[in-house]
Scaffold this motif. Structure first.
Motif, PDB file in Angstrom:
ATOM      1  N   LYS A 121      17.772 -49.157 -78.345  1.00 53.88           N
ATOM      2  CA  LYS A 121      16.905 -50.065 -78.968  1.00 53.88           C
ATOM      3  C   LYS A 121      15.458 -49.629 -78.173  1.00 53.88           C
ATOM      4  CE  LYS A 121      14.987 -54.742 -78.860  1.00 53.88           C
ATOM      5  NZ  LYS A 121      14.955 -55.934 -78.260  1.00 53.88           N
ATOM      6  N   GLY A 154      23.355 -46.827 -78.774  1.00 53.28           N
ATOM      7  CA  GLY A 154      23.868 -48.156 -79.363  1.00 53.28           C
ATOM      8  C   GLY A 154      25.433 -48.301 -78.949  1.00 53.28           C
ATOM      9  N   GLU A 212      14.869 -61.823 -76.976  1.00 54.39           N
ATOM     10  CA  GLU A 212      15.951 -61.092 -77.588  1.00 54.39           C
ATOM     11  C   GLU A 212      17.079 -62.292 -77.750  1.00 54.39           C
ATOM     12  OE1 GLU A 212      18.320 -58.288 -79.248  1.00 54.39           O
ATOM     13  OE2 GLU A 212      16.360 -58.236 -78.347  1.00 54.39           O
ATOM     14  N   THR A 268      11.726 -51.017 -74.724  1.00 55.46           N
ATOM     15  CA  THR A 268      12.828 -49.978 -74.978  1.00 55.46           C
ATOM     16  C   THR A 268      13.852 -50.491 -73.809  1.00 55.46           C
ATOM     17  OG1 THR A 268      11.563 -48.350 -75.586  1.00 55.46           O
ATOM     18  CG2 THR A 268      13.800 -47.594 -74.656  1.00 55.46           C
ATOM     19  N   SER A 269      14.963 -50.526 -74.401  1.00 56.19           N
ATOM     20  CA  SER A 269      16.119 -51.222 -73.517  1.00 56.19           C
ATOM     21  C   SER A 269      16.918 -50.126 -72.694  1.00 56.19           C
ATOM     22  CB  SER A 269      17.162 -51.831 -74.120  1.00 56.19           C
ATOM     23  OG  SER A 269      18.286 -52.189 -73.428  1.00 56.19           O
ATOM     24  N   TYR A 310      19.481 -43.187 -81.785  1.00 58.51           N
ATOM     25  CA  TYR A 310      19.752 -44.530 -81.715  1.00 58.51           C
ATOM     26  C   TYR A 310      21.280 -44.914 -81.619  1.00 58.51           C
ATOM     27  CZ  TYR A 310      15.001 -45.904 -82.485  1.00 58.51           C
ATOM     28  OH  TYR A 310      13.370 -46.095 -82.335  1.00 58.51           O
TER      29      TYR A 310
END
Length: 330
Positions: free
Chosen positions: A278, A210, A327, A272-273, A206
């Motif tokens: 994310k 990120g 979001e 999931t991005s 993560y």
């Protein structure tokens, strides 16, 4: 002051709205299931629901690994070809070495080789990203073509179906009334969920996805993390490919065509991005079940295969838009 304002705003939101924001795809999946129960003949039968689970099992096994890859900021377009190659490797070993070491020993040896090949190709893809700064999109796109060629070279362009008795159980058998691949799906889900949520490696994935530079400055070996997620997905692809070969009774280079798109779609639908950092394994499970229910339901309703592609494309776009909207309002 901003934090206080956000907390006050959150407290003013109704419970249903907060629930919708927290579990959007779960609510949509429940609505789809209710709709299909009412509109698709036989959808709610136990036999059909078990068939849905069997169908999505091979997809989900890979999708859980792909979730980690995408969270880390990378992507793998070669998983469909990788699944075909794994099945062909197992079939080739079963065909060539059954007389020498026994049918099941040959299958086990072939599976271990396929597992090693899958992990190695994924790991090397990550290292190529590090050494030559080649995006994984490009590397895996090249593998997408090359692996199918290798699979057909192994089999001579024809299906190999010399498997020992009982091999078909792996992909087509039942254990306590449940399709065997569903157990593999459940084990993979539990393992990946634990890995991503409760281990330092999961937290590193993560962090890398990120903010890669911040992760590097904090002491995380970012390239090792990326390579391991790709390698893990390659290994899961080999497992799925073996189950597919068992289900259809042959290893062939034409299996799992287009599977990579379904895998990525399930991950995206699950929230999931694509930008990394994310995502949830649980969300991917919802995405896998969502695709399975939609596909099965449209088949039962005699929807044209061409329209099914249109609907699935719309679903993927809709999921992305929904996640973007939620979001912004969170």
């Amino acid at each position: 002051m901003t934090i206080i304002t956000q907390a006050a705003e959150h407290s003013r939101q109704s419970a249903p709205l907060r629930f919708l924001k927290a579990y959007p795809m779960e609510i949509i999946l429940a609505g789809v299931v209710v709709f299909l129960i009412l509109m698709a003949p036989g959808f709610a039968s136990v036999a059909n629901l078990l068939n849905v689970l069997r169908t999505v099992a091979m997809l989900g096994i890979i999708a859980f690994g792909m979730t980690a890859v995408i969270i880390s900021g990378e992507i793998d377009l070669s998983v469909g070809a990788g699944a075909a190659l794994a099945g062909c490797i197992v079939a080739w070993f079963a065909d060539r070495f059954a007389d020498a070491i026994g049918g099941w020993n040959a299958v086990i040896l072939g599976f271990l080789v396929a597992l090693g090949v899958g992990f190695s190709l994924g790991y090397l893809t990550g290292k190529f990203r590090q050494w030559f700064n080649v995006p994984t999109f490009i590397t895996t796109l090249a593998l997408f073509a090359a692996l199918r060629g290798i699979a057909n070279l192994i089999t001579g362009g024809f299906p190999l179906s010399t498997f020992p008795d009982g091999f078909d159980f792996l992909g087509g058998g039942y254990l306590f009334g449940i399709p065997f691949p569903v157990y593999i799906l459940a084990i993979t889900f539990a393992g990946m969920h634990f890995l991503m949520k409760y281990t330092s490696f999961g937290r590193e994935v993560y962090a890398v996805g990120g903010n890669m530079e911040a992760a590097r400055l904090s002491g995380i070996n970012i390239w090792k993390v990326k390579a391991l997620t790709l390698g893990l997905t390659g290994a899961l692809t080999a497992i799925s490919g073996t189950l597919i070969a068992s289900q259809i009774g042959a290893g062939t280079g034409t299996t799992a065509t287009g599977m990579e798109l379904d895998v990525i779609a399930a991950v995206i639908i699950g929230g999931t991005s694509l930008f990394g950092g994310k995502g949830r394994i649980w969300g991917t499970l919802i995405g896998v079940l969502f695709l399975g229910c939609i596909s099965n339901g449209m088949t039962l309703m005699n929807v044209s295969e061409y329209w099914q592609y249109v609907v699935r494309g719309g679903i993927i776009l809709g999921a992305v838009l929904l996640n973007q909207v939620l979001e912004r309002v969170r």
